[in-house]
Design a protein around this motif. Structure first.
Motif, PDB file in Angstrom:
ATOM      1  N   TRP A 142       0.828  -1.197   0.000  1.00  0.00           N
ATOM      2  CA  TRP A 142       0.000   0.000   0.000  1.00  0.00           C
ATOM      3  C   TRP A 142       0.871   1.260   0.000  1.00  0.00           C
ATOM      4  CZ3 TRP A 142      -1.250  -4.195   3.131  1.00  0.00           C
ATOM      5  CH2 TRP A 142      -2.479  -4.815   2.875  1.00  0.00           C
ATOM      6  N   GLY A 143       0.527   2.177  -0.879  1.00  0.00           N
ATOM      7  CA  GLY A 143       1.190   3.476  -0.875  1.00  0.00           C
ATOM      8  C   GLY A 143       2.618   3.457  -1.386  1.00  0.00           C
ATOM      9  N   THR A 144       3.053   2.393  -2.042  1.00  0.00           N
ATOM     10  CA  THR A 144       4.421   2.321  -2.552  1.00  0.00           C
ATOM     11  C   THR A 144       4.393   2.296  -4.075  1.00  0.00           C
ATOM     12  OG1 THR A 144       4.545  -0.095  -2.670  1.00  0.00           O
ATOM     13  CG2 THR A 144       5.008   0.921  -0.538  1.00  0.00           C
ATOM     14  N   SER A 145       5.581   2.454  -4.663  1.00  0.00           N
ATOM     15  CA  SER A 145       5.665   2.437  -6.128  1.00  0.00           C
ATOM     16  C   SER A 145       5.243   1.094  -6.704  1.00  0.00           C
ATOM     17  CB  SER A 145       7.100   2.754  -6.565  1.00  0.00           C
ATOM     18  OG  SER A 145       8.015   1.816  -6.017  1.00  0.00           O
ATOM     19  N   ALA A 146       5.330   0.038  -5.868  1.00  0.00           N
ATOM     20  CA  ALA A 146       4.912  -1.291  -6.324  1.00  0.00           C
ATOM     21  C   ALA A 146       3.423  -1.363  -6.605  1.00  0.00           C
ATOM     22  CB  ALA A 146       5.301  -2.339  -5.279  1.00  0.00           C
ATOM     23  N   MET A 147       2.686  -0.375  -6.114  1.00  0.00           N
ATOM     24  CA  MET A 147       1.240  -0.392  -6.275  1.00  0.00           C
ATOM     25  C   MET A 147       0.750   0.512  -7.403  1.00  0.00           C
ATOM     26  SD  MET A 147       0.554  -2.600  -4.097  1.00  0.00           S
ATOM     27  CE  MET A 147      -1.203  -2.521  -4.289  1.00  0.00           C
ATOM     28  N   ALA A 148       1.662   0.967  -8.266  1.00  0.00           N
ATOM     29  CA  ALA A 148       1.265   1.858  -9.359  1.00  0.00           C
ATOM     30  C   ALA A 148       0.215   1.225 -10.250  1.00  0.00           C
ATOM     31  CB  ALA A 148       2.489   2.255 -10.178  1.00  0.00           C
ATOM     32  N   TRP A 149       0.214  -0.098 -10.343  1.00  0.00           N
ATOM     33  CA  TRP A 149      -0.760  -0.782 -11.186  1.00  0.00           C
ATOM     34  C   TRP A 149      -2.185  -0.452 -10.778  1.00  0.00           C
ATOM     35  CZ3 TRP A 149      -4.416  -3.801  -8.927  1.00  0.00           C
ATOM     36  CH2 TRP A 149      -4.154  -4.277  -7.627  1.00  0.00           C
ATOM     37  N   ALA A 150      -2.412  -0.264  -9.480  1.00  0.00           N
ATOM     38  CA  ALA A 150      -3.770  -0.047  -8.980  1.00  0.00           C
ATOM     39  C   ALA A 150      -4.343   1.282  -9.465  1.00  0.00           C
ATOM     40  CB  ALA A 150      -3.781  -0.108  -7.462  1.00  0.00           C
ATOM     41  N   GLU A 151      -3.469   2.262  -9.676  1.00  0.00           N
ATOM     42  CA  GLU A 151      -3.937   3.582 -10.090  1.00  0.00           C
ATOM     43  C   GLU A 151      -4.477   3.577 -11.518  1.00  0.00           C
ATOM     44  OE1 GLU A 151      -0.593   6.110  -9.576  1.00  0.00           O
ATOM     45  OE2 GLU A 151      -0.399   5.701  -7.416  1.00  0.00           O
ATOM     46  N   ASN A 152      -4.074   2.588 -12.292  1.00  0.00           N
ATOM     47  CA  ASN A 152      -4.503   2.523 -13.688  1.00  0.00           C
ATOM     48  C   ASN A 152      -5.257   1.245 -14.020  1.00  0.00           C
ATOM     49  OD1 ASN A 152      -3.043   4.995 -14.511  1.00  0.00           O
ATOM     50  ND2 ASN A 152      -1.223   3.778 -14.030  1.00  0.00           N
ATOM     51  N   ALA A 153      -5.708   0.533 -13.003  1.00  0.00           N
ATOM     52  CA  ALA A 153      -6.396  -0.735 -13.237  1.00  0.00           C
ATOM     53  C   ALA A 153      -7.720  -0.506 -13.955  1.00  0.00           C
ATOM     54  CB  ALA A 153      -6.653  -1.443 -11.902  1.00  0.00           C
ATOM     55  N   GLU A 154      -8.030  -1.368 -14.907  1.00  0.00           N
ATOM     56  CA  GLU A 154      -9.299  -1.274 -15.627  1.00  0.00           C
ATOM     57  C   GLU A 154     -10.480  -1.426 -14.677  1.00  0.00           C
ATOM     58  OE1 GLU A 154      -9.514  -4.048 -18.806  1.00  0.00           O
ATOM     59  OE2 GLU A 154      -7.722  -3.294 -19.838  1.00  0.00           O
ATOM     60  N   GLU A 155     -10.277  -2.138 -13.579  1.00  0.00           N
ATOM     61  CA  GLU A 155     -11.365  -2.413 -12.633  1.00  0.00           C
ATOM     62  C   GLU A 155     -11.594  -1.275 -11.641  1.00  0.00           C
ATOM     63  OE1 GLU A 155      -9.801  -5.775 -14.580  1.00  0.00           O
ATOM     64  OE2 GLU A 155      -8.732  -4.438 -13.196  1.00  0.00           O
ATOM     65  N   LEU A 156     -10.787  -0.223 -11.711  1.00  0.00           N
ATOM     66  CA  LEU A 156     -10.929   0.910 -10.791  1.00  0.00           C
ATOM     67  C   LEU A 156     -12.261   1.612 -11.026  1.00  0.00           C
ATOM     68  CD1 LEU A 156      -8.943   2.032  -8.622  1.00  0.00           C
ATOM     69  CD2 LEU A 156      -8.406   3.853 -10.254  1.00  0.00           C
ATOM     70  N   LEU A 157     -13.040   1.786  -9.969  1.00  0.00           N
ATOM     71  CA  LEU A 157     -14.365   2.401 -10.048  1.00  0.00           C
ATOM     72  C   LEU A 157     -14.299   3.875  -9.658  1.00  0.00           C
ATOM     73  CD1 LEU A 157     -16.373  -0.532  -8.438  1.00  0.00           C
ATOM     74  CD2 LEU A 157     -16.265   0.074 -10.864  1.00  0.00           C
ATOM     75  N   PRO A 158     -15.292   4.676 -10.065  1.00  0.00           N
ATOM     76  CA  PRO A 158     -15.263   6.118  -9.784  1.00  0.00           C
ATOM     77  C   PRO A 158     -15.136   6.409  -8.286  1.00  0.00           C
ATOM     78  CG  PRO A 158     -17.009   5.589 -11.341  1.00  0.00           C
ATOM     79  CD  PRO A 158     -16.478   4.285 -10.837  1.00  0.00           C
ATOM     80  N   GLU A 159     -14.254   7.348  -7.970  1.00  0.00           N
ATOM     81  CA  GLU A 159     -14.032   7.738  -6.577  1.00  0.00           C
ATOM     82  C   GLU A 159     -15.317   8.247  -5.931  1.00  0.00           C
ATOM     83  OE1 GLU A 159     -11.060   7.990  -3.525  1.00  0.00           O
ATOM     84  OE2 GLU A 159     -10.899   7.306  -5.603  1.00  0.00           O
ATOM     85  N   SER A 160     -16.152   8.923  -6.714  1.00  0.00           N
ATOM     86  CA  SER A 160     -17.381   9.500  -6.178  1.00  0.00           C
ATOM     87  C   SER A 160     -18.354   8.436  -5.681  1.00  0.00           C
ATOM     88  CB  SER A 160     -18.070  10.354  -7.241  1.00  0.00           C
ATOM     89  OG  SER A 160     -18.350   9.574  -8.400  1.00  0.00           O
ATOM     90  N   GLU A 161     -18.325   7.260  -6.306  1.00  0.00           N
ATOM     91  CA  GLU A 161     -19.245   6.194  -5.931  1.00  0.00           C
ATOM     92  C   GLU A 161     -18.589   5.161  -5.012  1.00  0.00           C
ATOM     93  OE1 GLU A 161     -21.285   4.486  -9.316  1.00  0.00           O
ATOM     94  OE2 GLU A 161     -20.896   6.314 -10.466  1.00  0.00           O
ATOM     95  N   PHE A 162     -17.279   4.988  -5.162  1.00  0.00           N
ATOM     96  CA  PHE A 162     -16.544   4.012  -4.352  1.00  0.00           C
ATOM     97  C   PHE A 162     -15.310   4.692  -3.750  1.00  0.00           C
ATOM     98  CE2 PHE A 162     -19.150   1.436  -7.057  1.00  0.00           C
ATOM     99  CZ  PHE A 162     -19.436   0.299  -6.314  1.00  0.00           C
ATOM    100  N   PRO A 163     -15.533   5.514  -2.732  1.00  0.00           N
ATOM    101  CA  PRO A 163     -14.419   6.311  -2.191  1.00  0.00           C
ATOM    102  C   PRO A 163     -13.440   5.522  -1.335  1.00  0.00           C
ATOM    103  CG  PRO A 163     -16.417   6.719  -0.936  1.00  0.00           C
ATOM    104  CD  PRO A 163     -16.817   5.844  -2.088  1.00  0.00           C
ATOM    105  N   ARG A 164     -13.833   4.375  -0.853  1.00  0.00           N
ATOM    106  CA  ARG A 164     -12.951   3.606   0.036  1.00  0.00           C
ATOM    107  C   ARG A 164     -12.340   2.449  -0.755  1.00  0.00           C
ATOM    108  NH1 ARG A 164     -17.302   5.149   3.371  1.00  0.00           N
ATOM    109  NH2 ARG A 164     -16.602   6.448   5.115  1.00  0.00           N
ATOM    110  N   LYS A 165     -11.035   2.519  -0.943  1.00  0.00           N
ATOM    111  CA  LYS A 165     -10.345   1.541  -1.768  1.00  0.00           C
ATOM    112  C   LYS A 165      -9.122   1.012  -1.032  1.00  0.00           C
ATOM    113  CE  LYS A 165     -11.591   4.177  -5.942  1.00  0.00           C
ATOM    114  NZ  LYS A 165     -12.640   3.300  -6.465  1.00  0.00           N
ATOM    115  N   MET A 166      -8.832  -0.266  -1.242  1.00  0.00           N
ATOM    116  CA  MET A 166      -7.627  -0.890  -0.705  1.00  0.00           C
ATOM    117  C   MET A 166      -7.050  -1.775  -1.794  1.00  0.00           C
ATOM    118  SD  MET A 166      -9.112  -1.966   3.045  1.00  0.00           S
ATOM    119  CE  MET A 166      -7.539  -2.608   3.639  1.00  0.00           C
ATOM    120  N   SER A 167      -5.734  -1.714  -1.974  1.00  0.00           N
ATOM    121  CA  SER A 167      -5.092  -2.560  -2.966  1.00  0.00           C
ATOM    122  C   SER A 167      -3.849  -3.180  -2.353  1.00  0.00           C
ATOM    123  CB  SER A 167      -4.727  -1.755  -4.217  1.00  0.00           C
ATOM    124  OG  SER A 167      -3.883  -0.665  -3.882  1.00  0.00           O
ATOM    125  N   SER A 168      -3.468  -4.325  -2.888  1.00  0.00           N
ATOM    126  CA  SER A 168      -2.331  -5.044  -2.336  1.00  0.00           C
ATOM    127  C   SER A 168      -1.716  -5.954  -3.378  1.00  0.00           C
ATOM    128  CB  SER A 168      -2.781  -5.894  -1.139  1.00  0.00           C
ATOM    129  OG  SER A 168      -1.711  -6.684  -0.650  1.00  0.00           O
TER     130      SER A 168
END
Length: 232
Positions: A142-168
């Protein structure tokens, strides 16, 4: 030759006897959970690790080979759950506390194929089934450069509708990344929606991914029920 036809299905219903509500399946589930909890408690974490050592070695070798032959590429699958009567903030407060606690029971109890959960010198360790394979892996990044994939994942949903996100990342003791997880929560009028995505190397058989989507339904449903019970 003996008759090889499939025998007709048998239906058995409970007509009278036990006091209180519940079906035969409910009774069986209660007893199965009680027996499993007894074995987990008696064996303890180290006892379970010793018992499953050969299975873990085989399972981790499977994941390592899948990662090697997939060249950093992953397939994704998503389970969506709808919770009623519980907010995402309430659930995540409980879940974060459960993962930070020294008591692994609430995490282990959520799924029959949870064997060990806790922290060691490497990080948050999970020993559970990945498909038919018993595997030992770690979660983190979490919060490291290793997690850059999560910022561009196709499965990422709109922040306005899904504001709480966790990736690992999911990685083995030697650092090999063998999977990923992206979980996203959005509140509704009745409770919240949980969008649970898991990623496995592309060379993993499809049934491994399918089984983990079912795994998600069991563990997260039970964690949500536990969170609601703890709140009340």
């Amino acid at each position: 030759m003996p008759d090889m036809q499939t025998p007709a299905a048998v239906t058995v219903t409970l007509e009278a006897g036990p006091a209180g509500p519940g079906s035969i399946d409910d009774f069986e589930l209660f007893y199965a959970r009680r027996a499993l909890d007894r074995f987990r408690t008696r064996l303890g974490s180290q006892g379970l690790l010793d018992l499953l050592a050969a299975d873990i070695e085989e399972g981790n070798a499977f994941l390592r080979e899948c990662a090697r032959t997939s060249d950093g590429k992953f397939n994704a699958g998503t389970t969506v759950l709808q919770a009623h009567g519980l907010t995402s903030a309430e659930f995540l407060t409980w879940m974060n506390g459960a993962f930070a606690s020294d008591d692994p029971h609430p995490l282990l109890a959520a799924h029959p194929e949870h064997y060990v959960m806790g922290h060691d010198d490497i990080g948050a360790r999970v020993v559970e089934n990945i498909g038919p394979h018993v595997c030992s892996f770690y979660m983190g990044g979490w919060g490291t450069s290793a997690m850059a994939w999560a910022e561009n994942a196709e499965e990422l949903l709109p922040e306005s509708e899904f504001p709480r996100k966790m990736s690992s990342n999911l990685f083995l003791e030697d650092g090999t990344v063998v999977g990923r997880a992206l979980i996203q929560f959005g509140d509704t009028a009745e409770g919240f929606t949980a969008n649970l995505t898991v990623y496995f190397p592309t060379s993993c058989p499809k049934d491994v991914l399918d089984h983990h989507l079912r795994h998600y339904t069991v563990e997260f449903r039970n964690w949500m029920v536990a969170a609601a019970a703890a709140r009340s």
